[in-house]
Design a protein around this motif. Sequence first.
Motif, PDB file in Angstrom:
ATOM      1  N   LEU A 198       0.816  -1.214   0.000  1.00  0.00           N
ATOM      2  CA  LEU A 198       0.000   0.000   0.000  1.00  0.00           C
ATOM      3  C   LEU A 198       0.852   1.267   0.000  1.00  0.00           C
ATOM      4  O   LEU A 198       0.431   2.303  -0.530  1.00  0.00           O
ATOM      5  CB  LEU A 198      -0.928  -0.002   1.223  1.00  0.00           C
ATOM      6  CG  LEU A 198      -1.811   1.239   1.437  1.00  0.00           C
ATOM      7  CD1 LEU A 198      -2.760   1.429   0.255  1.00  0.00           C
ATOM      8  CD2 LEU A 198      -2.593   1.119   2.741  1.00  0.00           C
ATOM      9  N   ALA A 199       2.045   1.216   0.574  1.00  0.00           N
ATOM     10  CA  ALA A 199       2.862   2.412   0.810  1.00  0.00           C
ATOM     11  C   ALA A 199       3.038   3.302  -0.428  1.00  0.00           C
ATOM     12  O   ALA A 199       2.774   4.521  -0.361  1.00  0.00           O
ATOM     13  CB  ALA A 199       4.211   2.016   1.392  1.00  0.00           C
ATOM     14  N   PRO A 200       3.469   2.781  -1.589  1.00  0.00           N
ATOM     15  CA  PRO A 200       3.657   3.675  -2.751  1.00  0.00           C
ATOM     16  C   PRO A 200       2.346   4.268  -3.265  1.00  0.00           C
ATOM     17  O   PRO A 200       2.319   5.406  -3.739  1.00  0.00           O
ATOM     18  CB  PRO A 200       4.312   2.756  -3.792  1.00  0.00           C
ATOM     19  CG  PRO A 200       3.959   1.362  -3.381  1.00  0.00           C
ATOM     20  CD  PRO A 200       3.892   1.405  -1.894  1.00  0.00           C
ATOM     21  N   ILE A 201       1.267   3.517  -3.176  1.00  0.00           N
ATOM     22  CA  ILE A 201      -0.042   4.023  -3.622  1.00  0.00           C
ATOM     23  C   ILE A 201      -0.503   5.142  -2.700  1.00  0.00           C
ATOM     24  O   ILE A 201      -0.994   6.188  -3.152  1.00  0.00           O
ATOM     25  CB  ILE A 201      -1.082   2.881  -3.659  1.00  0.00           C
ATOM     26  CG1 ILE A 201      -0.635   1.776  -4.618  1.00  0.00           C
ATOM     27  CG2 ILE A 201      -2.464   3.407  -4.031  1.00  0.00           C
ATOM     28  CD1 ILE A 201      -1.466   0.508  -4.555  1.00  0.00           C
ATOM     29  N   TYR A 202      -0.344   4.931  -1.405  1.00  0.00           N
ATOM     30  CA  TYR A 202      -0.737   5.924  -0.408  1.00  0.00           C
ATOM     31  C   TYR A 202       0.037   7.229  -0.631  1.00  0.00           C
ATOM     32  O   TYR A 202      -0.511   8.331  -0.533  1.00  0.00           O
ATOM     33  CB  TYR A 202      -0.463   5.358   0.991  1.00  0.00           C
ATOM     34  CG  TYR A 202      -1.252   5.976   2.119  1.00  0.00           C
ATOM     35  CD1 TYR A 202      -2.641   5.931   2.147  1.00  0.00           C
ATOM     36  CD2 TYR A 202      -0.597   6.596   3.182  1.00  0.00           C
ATOM     37  CE1 TYR A 202      -3.359   6.483   3.200  1.00  0.00           C
ATOM     38  CE2 TYR A 202      -1.299   7.155   4.241  1.00  0.00           C
ATOM     39  CZ  TYR A 202      -2.678   7.091   4.245  1.00  0.00           C
ATOM     40  OH  TYR A 202      -3.393   7.638   5.295  1.00  0.00           O
ATOM     41  N   GLY A 208     -12.863   0.830   1.671  1.00  0.00           N
ATOM     42  CA  GLY A 208     -12.842   0.880   0.211  1.00  0.00           C
ATOM     43  C   GLY A 208     -11.671   0.136  -0.400  1.00  0.00           C
ATOM     44  O   GLY A 208     -10.925  -0.587   0.274  1.00  0.00           O
ATOM     45  N   GLY A 209     -11.514   0.333  -1.719  1.00  0.00           N
ATOM     46  CA  GLY A 209     -10.433  -0.321  -2.443  1.00  0.00           C
ATOM     47  C   GLY A 209      -9.083   0.270  -2.099  1.00  0.00           C
ATOM     48  O   GLY A 209      -8.972   1.277  -1.388  1.00  0.00           O
ATOM     49  N   ARG A 210      -8.029  -0.326  -2.661  1.00  0.00           N
ATOM     50  CA  ARG A 210      -6.681   0.068  -2.285  1.00  0.00           C
ATOM     51  C   ARG A 210      -5.864   0.622  -3.456  1.00  0.00           C
ATOM     52  O   ARG A 210      -4.631   0.630  -3.388  1.00  0.00           O
ATOM     53  CB  ARG A 210      -5.952  -1.142  -1.668  1.00  0.00           C
ATOM     54  CG  ARG A 210      -6.612  -1.732  -0.406  1.00  0.00           C
ATOM     55  CD  ARG A 210      -6.356  -0.882   0.810  1.00  0.00           C
ATOM     56  NE  ARG A 210      -7.060  -1.389   1.990  1.00  0.00           N
ATOM     57  CZ  ARG A 210      -6.573  -2.298   2.825  1.00  0.00           C
ATOM     58  NH1 ARG A 210      -5.402  -2.843   2.589  1.00  0.00           N
ATOM     59  NH2 ARG A 210      -7.268  -2.667   3.885  1.00  0.00           N
ATOM     60  N   ASP A 211      -6.523   1.070  -4.531  1.00  0.00           N
ATOM     61  CA  ASP A 211      -5.735   1.681  -5.597  1.00  0.00           C
ATOM     62  C   ASP A 211      -5.951   3.192  -5.597  1.00  0.00           C
ATOM     63  O   ASP A 211      -6.786   3.730  -4.857  1.00  0.00           O
ATOM     64  CB  ASP A 211      -6.029   1.055  -6.966  1.00  0.00           C
ATOM     65  CG  ASP A 211      -7.455   1.280  -7.440  1.00  0.00           C
ATOM     66  OD1 ASP A 211      -8.048   2.310  -7.078  1.00  0.00           O
ATOM     67  OD2 ASP A 211      -7.975   0.425  -8.194  1.00  0.00           O
ATOM     68  N   LEU A 212      -5.195   3.893  -6.430  1.00  0.00           N
ATOM     69  CA  LEU A 212      -5.199   5.353  -6.431  1.00  0.00           C
ATOM     70  C   LEU A 212      -6.588   5.933  -6.626  1.00  0.00           C
ATOM     71  O   LEU A 212      -7.036   6.804  -5.872  1.00  0.00           O
ATOM     72  CB  LEU A 212      -4.244   5.846  -7.532  1.00  0.00           C
ATOM     73  CG  LEU A 212      -4.119   7.355  -7.724  1.00  0.00           C
ATOM     74  CD1 LEU A 212      -3.604   8.014  -6.470  1.00  0.00           C
ATOM     75  CD2 LEU A 212      -3.205   7.659  -8.907  1.00  0.00           C
ATOM     76  N   ASN A 213      -7.305   5.463  -7.650  1.00  0.00           N
ATOM     77  CA  ASN A 213      -8.639   5.989  -7.943  1.00  0.00           C
ATOM     78  C   ASN A 213      -9.615   5.730  -6.798  1.00  0.00           C
ATOM     79  O   ASN A 213     -10.472   6.577  -6.499  1.00  0.00           O
ATOM     80  CB  ASN A 213      -9.184   5.375  -9.233  1.00  0.00           C
ATOM     81  CG  ASN A 213      -8.499   5.945 -10.466  1.00  0.00           C
ATOM     82  OD1 ASN A 213      -8.019   7.071 -10.434  1.00  0.00           O
ATOM     83  ND2 ASN A 213      -8.449   5.165 -11.529  1.00  0.00           N
ATOM     84  N   ASP A 214      -9.512   4.553  -6.167  1.00  0.00           N
ATOM     85  CA  ASP A 214     -10.405   4.218  -5.048  1.00  0.00           C
ATOM     86  C   ASP A 214     -10.285   5.258  -3.938  1.00  0.00           C
ATOM     87  O   ASP A 214     -11.286   5.741  -3.402  1.00  0.00           O
ATOM     88  CB  ASP A 214     -10.077   2.832  -4.490  1.00  0.00           C
ATOM     89  CG  ASP A 214     -10.420   1.703  -5.448  1.00  0.00           C
ATOM     90  OD1 ASP A 214     -11.399   1.852  -6.195  1.00  0.00           O
ATOM     91  OD2 ASP A 214      -9.700   0.684  -5.454  1.00  0.00           O
ATOM     92  N   PHE A 215      -9.051   5.591  -3.582  1.00  0.00           N
ATOM     93  CA  PHE A 215      -8.828   6.555  -2.504  1.00  0.00           C
ATOM     94  C   PHE A 215      -9.305   7.950  -2.889  1.00  0.00           C
ATOM     95  O   PHE A 215      -9.962   8.637  -2.100  1.00  0.00           O
ATOM     96  CB  PHE A 215      -7.342   6.589  -2.125  1.00  0.00           C
ATOM     97  CG  PHE A 215      -6.901   5.438  -1.271  1.00  0.00           C
ATOM     98  CD1 PHE A 215      -7.353   5.301   0.033  1.00  0.00           C
ATOM     99  CD2 PHE A 215      -6.024   4.488  -1.763  1.00  0.00           C
ATOM    100  CE1 PHE A 215      -6.939   4.242   0.837  1.00  0.00           C
ATOM    101  CE2 PHE A 215      -5.607   3.430  -0.973  1.00  0.00           C
ATOM    102  CZ  PHE A 215      -6.072   3.296   0.323  1.00  0.00           C
TER     103      PHE A 215
END
Length: 490
Positions: A399-403, A455-462
């Motif tokens: 998750l770290a790089p996406i966050y 929610g989801g764990r990708d960029l768009n989800d957040f």
Amino acid sequence: MNLMRGLIIFSGFLLSSILAESVVDLSDSDFDSSVAEYDSALIMFYAPWCGHCKKLKPEFEKAAKSLLKEDPPVVLAKVDCTEAGKDTCNKFGVSGYPTLKIFRNGEVSKEYNGPRDSAGIVKYMKSQVGPSSKDLSSEEVFNNFISKDEVVVVGFFETETDLKGKFIQIANKLREKVNFGHTTSKSVIDKYNYKNNVVLYRPKYLSNKFEPDFVVFDGEESLSALDSFITSNYHGLVGYRQKENMEAFKPPYVGVYYNVDYVKNPKGTNYWRNRVLKVAKSVVGLTLAINNKDDFQHEVSEYGLEFVPDDKPIVLARSLDNKKYIMKDEFSVENLELFIHDFQNGDIEPYIKSEAIPKDNSSPVKVAVAKNFDDIVINNGVDTLVEFYAPWCGHCKNLAPIYEQVAEKLQDEAVSLVKMDATANDVPSIFDVRGFPTLYWLPKDGKTKPIRYEGGRDLNDFVNYIASKATDELKGFDRSGKPKEGKDEL
């Protein structure tokens, strides 16, 4: 006569064989026929590769040896769900390991929801066998019962009364936690002169000069009064806190941690307990207990301490709002008395497990530690998404790089993305963190309780989530998460 003698010998041989095996191995071919022969059985459905199963196995085997000696005996058995017991496990809907179920005469009675250590398993299963209250039919049976190494509650009933009915009801309710017995024996009732009453007896190894060895019920004849009587007196002034009963010791709580051992060193154990009792007799509104330092090393570590020395106990406390306190002075009756006084009056600072506050916190994802949590998360004046993580957690690493990307994408918005190492810092009690990563959304008004992010764990989800939840609409994204006109596409 010879036939009867032969049956007795065979029964003894069969029990000896089971005792030798301790835990019986069952498979699809013999499960139904074998379990039907047991009055009571606890079955563990397991997988050989399961870590929790491996941890439970020695405790299960130790409990099995003890329970087979009971009258009637309780059998403990196990079924390998990956090999010879696949069909049986499917039949009983086993979906996780280990799964434990209680069987009576071949039929499932209930799911096992008791402790997972040997002593806890034994106590729980003994409570499941026979009536909830044992009939103490003679002085010998009565004396054996009150001589147990645990608290027992006895009803003395000369006649059929409302109290006896309430007593049986409370025994049914609390049978998994408390040993109940009752007597209508005239010789027992006359000898002890308790007519239509209830008495709680404490185990002899906890006997002390600061409180009586038994307590007589003097409340109204109601379930709630009996429940309160048993609960308030069960552990006495200073309880012996163990893994199987730790839930009974609620904050505000003061625990004394040292080498508690009533088997090998009862005299030394009570030497320190008596000093705690001396203080406890004048304390109100507080739960006190002694704890074996090895059994609760994880708690000691939560207070930033590596170990408990062998010479003297340490004292740790928790307040009603779950803050932690340490008695820093060397253990003595006077120091314990002063510590409890200051603890109850709010005159000492709580211990906070925290990393050092970062010198540079300018990256898109802000770093919170326990010492700056309120400033970085609670009182920062903007909507906040906070991640509680563990350094060793694979999902957290993924998750770290996406966050980080989300934080960079929203760095011009009135939104803050924060992370905190939940293994190195105390997590505030308003957040329920049981696994990693756990994320919470906090609106900037400070009035709304933190909302768990599911929610989801990708960029768009957040981005979509934050855009929809933001207190004020984002400058660069509409409520659906789409970039506004003139803004860069995601």
